[in-house]
Design an enzyme around this catalytic site. Sequence first.
Site, PDB file in Angstrom:
ATOM      1  N   ALA A  67       0.779  -1.629  -0.190  1.00 12.16           N
ATOM      2  CA  ALA A  67       0.454  -0.210  -0.001  1.00 12.16           C
ATOM      3  C   ALA A  67       0.798   0.966   0.058  1.00 12.16           C
ATOM      4  O   ALA A  67       2.334   0.932   0.189  1.00 12.16           O
ATOM      5  CB  ALA A  67      -1.096   0.525   1.191  1.00 12.16           C
ATOM      6  N   ASP A  68       0.585   2.845  -0.562  1.00 11.62           N
ATOM      7  CA  ASP A  68       1.270   3.545  -0.439  1.00 11.62           C
ATOM      8  C   ASP A  68      -0.313   4.703  -0.173  1.00 11.62           C
ATOM      9  O   ASP A  68      -1.212   4.711  -0.417  1.00 11.62           O
ATOM     10  CB  ASP A  68       1.488   4.074  -1.225  1.00 11.62           C
ATOM     11  CG  ASP A  68       2.022   5.276  -1.469  1.00 11.62           C
ATOM     12  OD1 ASP A  68       3.352   5.027  -1.159  1.00 11.62           O
ATOM     13  OD2 ASP A  68       1.722   6.413  -1.810  1.00 11.62           O
ATOM     14  N   THR A  69       0.186   5.627   0.967  1.00  9.10           N
ATOM     15  CA  THR A  69      -0.307   6.760   1.175  1.00  9.10           C
ATOM     16  C   THR A  69       0.322   7.925   0.852  1.00  9.10           C
ATOM     17  O   THR A  69       1.493   7.929   1.663  1.00  9.10           O
ATOM     18  CB  THR A  69      -1.105   6.553   3.612  1.00  9.10           C
ATOM     19  OG1 THR A  69      -1.657   4.851   3.099  1.00  9.10           O
ATOM     20  CG2 THR A  69      -1.527   7.268   3.686  1.00  9.10           C
TER      21      THR A  69
END
Length: 192
Positions: A67-69
């Site tokens: 994931a990437d935020t």
Amino acid sequence: MKFILGSGSPRRLELLAQLGLTPDDVRPPDIDETPLKAELPRPYCARMAVEKVRAVKADPDDLVLCADTTVALGRRILGKPGDAGEAAEFLLAMSGRRHRVITAVAVRRGDRVWEKDVVTQVRMKAISDLELNFYLQTGEWRGKAGGYGIQGPAQAFIPWISGSFSAVVGLPLAETAGLLQAAGYPLFKEAP
């Protein structure tokens, strides 16, 4: 099938635990996270999640989740601040305004990749100098997109969100569960 988390984030481990999941292995990928010239926040975030999931070494039958935020203030990407000065700059830019937190999740099994991104609107109250200095002294800004984590002391600065709280923390649970099921992971098992 092994379940591999491609992230070194303790927050993502905690969020997966809320789904009853413990990864068989944790393998944070090492990729260049520099935005492309004129790249917009949402496509950037989706690209990062997909590049991360493709960079994790795994057997063909293993399931990899990354994931990437990203925090977006208009078209501007607010990444992880390099120091307290940059964290202060980010927080002051968001002070009294709305911004978006985008979290993209990618799941890979073999050559197939599933990706979903979630956008949450967040309003930050106007932050006083006293509040800003207190927050910077906590060190909570380190390693966090936009220089804050909503699950820590900065929650006192966030009176309103519209969207997924878990996505702002770092992993949208409803969408993650859907991606894992789409990839054939037996997420919800009946008790024996």
